[in-house]
Design a protein around this motif. Structure first.
Motif, PDB file in Angstrom:
ATOM      1  N   LEU A   1       0.818  -1.215   0.000  1.00  0.00           N
ATOM      2  CA  LEU A   1       0.000   0.000   0.000  1.00  0.00           C
ATOM      3  C   LEU A   1       0.853   1.267   0.000  1.00  0.00           C
ATOM      4  CD1 LEU A   1      -2.798  -0.878   2.609  1.00  0.00           C
ATOM      5  CD2 LEU A   1      -2.985  -0.890   0.109  1.00  0.00           C
ATOM      6  N   MET A   2       2.115   1.133   0.407  1.00  0.00           N
ATOM      7  CA  MET A   2       2.966   2.312   0.573  1.00  0.00           C
ATOM      8  C   MET A   2       3.296   2.967  -0.765  1.00  0.00           C
ATOM      9  SD  MET A   2       5.574   0.949   3.580  1.00  0.00           S
ATOM     10  CE  MET A   2       6.534   2.457   3.614  1.00  0.00           C
ATOM     11  N   ASP A   3       3.181   4.296  -0.785  1.00  0.00           N
ATOM     12  CA  ASP A   3       3.592   5.087  -1.939  1.00  0.00           C
ATOM     13  C   ASP A   3       4.061   6.442  -1.417  1.00  0.00           C
ATOM     14  OD1 ASP A   3       1.294   6.549  -1.380  1.00  0.00           O
ATOM     15  OD2 ASP A   3       0.093   5.498  -2.873  1.00  0.00           O
ATOM     16  N   ASP A   4       4.117   7.437  -2.295  1.00  0.00           N
ATOM     17  CA  ASP A   4       4.628   8.749  -1.885  1.00  0.00           C
ATOM     18  C   ASP A   4       3.764   9.414  -0.819  1.00  0.00           C
ATOM     19  OD1 ASP A   4       6.691   8.468  -3.641  1.00  0.00           O
ATOM     20  OD2 ASP A   4       5.715   9.588  -5.264  1.00  0.00           O
ATOM     21  N   SER A   5       2.474   9.034  -0.759  1.00  0.00           N
ATOM     22  CA  SER A   5       1.561   9.691   0.184  1.00  0.00           C
ATOM     23  C   SER A   5       1.188   8.819   1.373  1.00  0.00           C
ATOM     24  CB  SER A   5       0.278  10.118  -0.541  1.00  0.00           C
ATOM     25  OG  SER A   5      -0.391   8.982  -1.078  1.00  0.00           O
ATOM     26  N   ILE A   6       1.623   7.568   1.377  1.00  0.00           N
ATOM     27  CA  ILE A   6       1.259   6.652   2.462  1.00  0.00           C
ATOM     28  C   ILE A   6       2.517   6.028   3.055  1.00  0.00           C
ATOM     29  CG2 ILE A   6      -0.017   4.580   3.106  1.00  0.00           C
ATOM     30  CD1 ILE A   6      -1.907   5.109   0.813  1.00  0.00           C
ATOM     31  N   PHE A   7       2.646   6.138   4.356  1.00  0.00           N
ATOM     32  CA  PHE A   7       3.771   5.544   5.082  1.00  0.00           C
ATOM     33  C   PHE A   7       3.217   4.578   6.114  1.00  0.00           C
ATOM     34  CE2 PHE A   7       6.476   5.460   8.842  1.00  0.00           C
ATOM     35  CZ  PHE A   7       7.725   5.175   8.296  1.00  0.00           C
ATOM     36  N   SER A   8       3.790   3.394   6.179  1.00  0.00           N
ATOM     37  CA  SER A   8       3.310   2.388   7.128  1.00  0.00           C
ATOM     38  C   SER A   8       4.464   1.942   8.014  1.00  0.00           C
ATOM     39  CB  SER A   8       2.747   1.169   6.379  1.00  0.00           C
ATOM     40  OG  SER A   8       1.666   1.555   5.549  1.00  0.00           O
ATOM     41  N   ALA A   9       4.127   1.589   9.257  1.00  0.00           N
ATOM     42  CA  ALA A   9       5.140   1.136  10.205  1.00  0.00           C
ATOM     43  C   ALA A   9       4.517   0.153  11.193  1.00  0.00           C
ATOM     44  CB  ALA A   9       5.739   2.324  10.952  1.00  0.00           C
ATOM     45  N   ARG A  10       5.356  -0.713  11.741  1.00  0.00           N
ATOM     46  CA  ARG A  10       4.896  -1.616  12.797  1.00  0.00           C
ATOM     47  C   ARG A  10       5.191  -0.932  14.124  1.00  0.00           C
ATOM     48  NH1 ARG A  10       7.175  -7.561  14.632  1.00  0.00           N
ATOM     49  NH2 ARG A  10       5.335  -8.164  15.883  1.00  0.00           N
TER      50      ARG A  10
ATOM     51  N   PHE B   1      -0.124  -1.562  14.131  1.00  0.00           N
ATOM     52  CA  PHE B   1       0.506  -0.907  12.980  1.00  0.00           C
ATOM     53  C   PHE B   1      -0.008   0.526  12.877  1.00  0.00           C
ATOM     54  CE2 PHE B   1       0.491  -5.400  12.279  1.00  0.00           C
ATOM     55  CZ  PHE B   1       1.696  -5.673  11.629  1.00  0.00           C
ATOM     56  N   ILE B   2       0.752   1.357  12.191  1.00  0.00           N
ATOM     57  CA  ILE B   2       0.351   2.738  11.965  1.00  0.00           C
ATOM     58  C   ILE B   2       0.538   3.064  10.485  1.00  0.00           C
ATOM     59  CG2 ILE B   2       1.013   5.154  12.355  1.00  0.00           C
ATOM     60  CD1 ILE B   2       1.531   4.520  15.210  1.00  0.00           C
ATOM     61  N   ALA B   3      -0.464   3.715   9.917  1.00  0.00           N
ATOM     62  CA  ALA B   3      -0.376   4.219   8.548  1.00  0.00           C
ATOM     63  C   ALA B   3      -0.548   5.736   8.601  1.00  0.00           C
ATOM     64  CB  ALA B   3      -1.440   3.590   7.660  1.00  0.00           C
ATOM     65  N   ILE B   4       0.318   6.429   7.891  1.00  0.00           N
ATOM     66  CA  ILE B   4       0.252   7.894   7.860  1.00  0.00           C
ATOM     67  C   ILE B   4      -0.053   8.328   6.431  1.00  0.00           C
ATOM     68  CG2 ILE B   4       1.519  10.036   8.244  1.00  0.00           C
ATOM     69  CD1 ILE B   4       3.167   8.585  10.317  1.00  0.00           C
ATOM     70  N   TYR B   5      -1.124   9.094   6.294  1.00  0.00           N
ATOM     71  CA  TYR B   5      -1.543   9.589   4.984  1.00  0.00           C
ATOM     72  C   TYR B   5      -1.224  11.084   4.909  1.00  0.00           C
ATOM     73  CZ  TYR B   5      -4.177   5.240   4.460  1.00  0.00           C
ATOM     74  OH  TYR B   5      -4.528   3.922   4.363  1.00  0.00           O
ATOM     75  N   SER B   6      -0.634  11.490   3.832  1.00  0.00           N
ATOM     76  CA  SER B   6      -0.327  12.911   3.638  1.00  0.00           C
ATOM     77  C   SER B   6      -0.689  13.307   2.207  1.00  0.00           C
ATOM     78  CB  SER B   6       1.166  13.180   3.887  1.00  0.00           C
ATOM     79  OG  SER B   6       1.971  12.419   2.998  1.00  0.00           O
ATOM     80  N   GLY B   7      -0.821  14.582   2.005  1.00  0.00           N
ATOM     81  CA  GLY B   7      -1.088  15.075   0.661  1.00  0.00           C
ATOM     82  C   GLY B   7      -2.535  14.975   0.239  1.00  0.00           C
ATOM     83  N   PHE B   8      -3.462  14.774   1.175  1.00  0.00           N
ATOM     84  CA  PHE B   8      -4.882  14.688   0.797  1.00  0.00           C
ATOM     85  C   PHE B   8      -5.503  16.094   0.812  1.00  0.00           C
ATOM     86  CE2 PHE B   8      -4.363  13.943   5.308  1.00  0.00           C
ATOM     87  CZ  PHE B   8      -5.273  14.833   5.872  1.00  0.00           C
ATOM     88  N   GLU B   9      -6.589  16.255   0.064  1.00  0.00           N
ATOM     89  CA  GLU B   9      -7.223  17.572  -0.067  1.00  0.00           C
ATOM     90  C   GLU B   9      -8.153  17.889   1.101  1.00  0.00           C
ATOM     91  OE1 GLU B   9      -9.127  17.666  -3.827  1.00  0.00           O
ATOM     92  OE2 GLU B   9      -7.298  17.306  -4.979  1.00  0.00           O
ATOM     93  N   ASN B  10      -8.961  16.904   1.492  1.00  0.00           N
ATOM     94  CA  ASN B  10      -9.899  17.115   2.594  1.00  0.00           C
ATOM     95  C   ASN B  10     -10.235  15.758   3.213  1.00  0.00           C
ATOM     96  OD1 ASN B  10     -12.024  15.959   0.874  1.00  0.00           O
ATOM     97  ND2 ASN B  10     -11.920  17.940  -0.201  1.00  0.00           N
ATOM     98  N   GLU B  11     -11.060  15.773   4.246  1.00  0.00           N
ATOM     99  CA  GLU B  11     -11.367  14.547   4.974  1.00  0.00           C
ATOM    100  C   GLU B  11     -12.123  13.535   4.126  1.00  0.00           C
ATOM    101  OE1 GLU B  11     -13.212  15.197   8.685  1.00  0.00           O
ATOM    102  OE2 GLU B  11     -11.702  16.610   9.421  1.00  0.00           O
ATOM    103  N   SER B  12     -13.020  14.023   3.278  1.00  0.00           N
ATOM    104  CA  SER B  12     -13.780  13.095   2.436  1.00  0.00           C
ATOM    105  C   SER B  12     -12.851  12.377   1.457  1.00  0.00           C
ATOM    106  CB  SER B  12     -14.888  13.846   1.685  1.00  0.00           C
ATOM    107  OG  SER B  12     -14.327  14.853   0.845  1.00  0.00           O
ATOM    108  N   LYS B  13     -11.913  13.125   0.894  1.00  0.00           N
ATOM    109  CA  LYS B  13     -10.942  12.517  -0.013  1.00  0.00           C
ATOM    110  C   LYS B  13     -10.072  11.509   0.737  1.00  0.00           C
ATOM    111  CE  LYS B  13     -11.492  14.452  -4.106  1.00  0.00           C
ATOM    112  NZ  LYS B  13     -11.704  13.655  -5.339  1.00  0.00           N
TER     113      LYS B  13
END
Length: 331
Positions: A294-303, A309-321
């Motif tokens: 699932l990891m790409d430029d906008s998603i970071f995952s870690a144990r 586990f933790i997933a961090i999402y960045s670069g999104f426009e708003n909460e619905s997106k």
């Protein structure tokens, strides 16, 4: 004579600096690389031999021919040994030792029987050219261990050196001894010795750079590998908690919005209790593989630990997106 002494002294000083630099380098990297001590002693031998064989300080044929040329050629040989050890080339030195031995024997015979000095000069020139050629062959065959930036300068230097030795050979055999400066003893032969000394200083300088650049590059690679191990979870290959903290620190500097998703595996303890920890580890690994995919430029995952586990999402426009992105990734 004063001009020659000054020039030879300057060359000896520059070469001494290189020899000291190689000795210092050897002190700090001798546990990692072999051969640097040979290179240091080789350059030192070149300095001592060069001072003697030029004859500008001691004009004695035994000193210039036997001591000077002998130490000089042995210095080149040490450079050859050191370079091959540094480049991790396992070679036999039998051929070069035999050729140097034969050349030395012929030189001694020509001196004992008082043959034409031109013979001895040609022997020395050919031995020096041969050993230096072997050095460049070693560099060429070890090109995989060299920085590509050094390839062209090395080949250029090799071409210049061989051309210089050919010209010197021709001039010696034509018995050219031109006085280049009026009222001075600076002849073509003396000038050739000075140019040869400069070329060997350049060779030593290039070897010093090659050694240090390789050492820095290898240490950088090792450091990156250690950092990766330090920041990676050994079981899953995902970043561990330290890797997560490192990523969060860098992300905070960008001052961009991001979302943190906490994930845990439901009833995972029952899997360990019923099937054992080996099966439990395989479940963790399978889930982690999906997280890695699932990891790409906008998603970071870690144990984070255990089955968390933790997933961090960045670069999104708003909460619905963001919600839409998460749902699509889960599907």
């Amino acid at each position: 004579m004063i001009i020659e002494q000054v020039l030879v002294s300057l060359i000896a000083v520059f070469a001494s600096v290189i020899s000291i630099a190689l000795a210092v380098t050897h002190r700090y990297i001798r546990m990692i690389y072999k051969g640097v001590n040979y290179l240091s002693f080789g350059v030192l031998g070149l300095i001592i031999g060069y001072i003697f064989y030029t004859g500008v300080f001691i004009d004695n044929e035994i000193v210039t021919f036997f001591i000077g040329n002998g130490i000089f050629i042995y210095g080149i040989y040490l450079v050859y040994i050191g370079l091959n050890q540094f480049m991790e080339r396992k070679i036999s030195n039998k051929r070069i030792v035999v050729i140097l031995g034969i050349g030395t024997l012929v030189g001694v015979i020509s001196f004992v029987f008082d043959l034409d000095p031109l013979i001895r000069q040609n022997i020395v020139a050919m031995l020096i050219t041969y050993v230096v050629t072997e050095i460049f062959i070693s560099l060429y065959k070890s090109s995989s261990n060299l920085d590509n930036r050094f390839s062209k300068p090395i080949y250029l230097f090799a071409s210049v050196f061989i051309l210089f030795m050919i010209v010197r050979f021709i001039m010696i055999n034509l018995r050219v001894s031109l006085s280049l400066i009026p009222n001075q003893t600076l002849t073509f032969n003396t000038l050739a010795n000075i140019i040869g000394g400069i070329l060997f200083v350049i060779l030593g300088f290039m070897l010093s750079i090659i050694i240090n650049v390789r050492a820095i590059g290898d240490l950088k690679t090792q450091r990156q590998a250690m950092e990766k191990v330090y920041l990676t979870d050994y079981l899953t290959g995902l970043p561990n908690r330290l890797g997560l903290e490192d990523y969060m620190t860098k992300l905070a500097l960008k001052e961009k919005a991001f979302a943190v998703v906490f994930i845990d595996l439901d009833e995972f303890k029952q899997v360990n209790d019923r099937y054992g920890h080996i099966i439990g580890d395989k479940v963790i690994q399978a889930f982690s593989k999906a997280m890695i995919n699932l990891m790409d430029d906008s998603i970071f995952s870690a144990r984070y630990g255990g089955d968390e586990f933790i997933a961090i999402y960045s670069g999104f426009e708003n909460e619905s997106k963001l919600k839409e992105t998460i749902e699509n990734k889960i599907k």
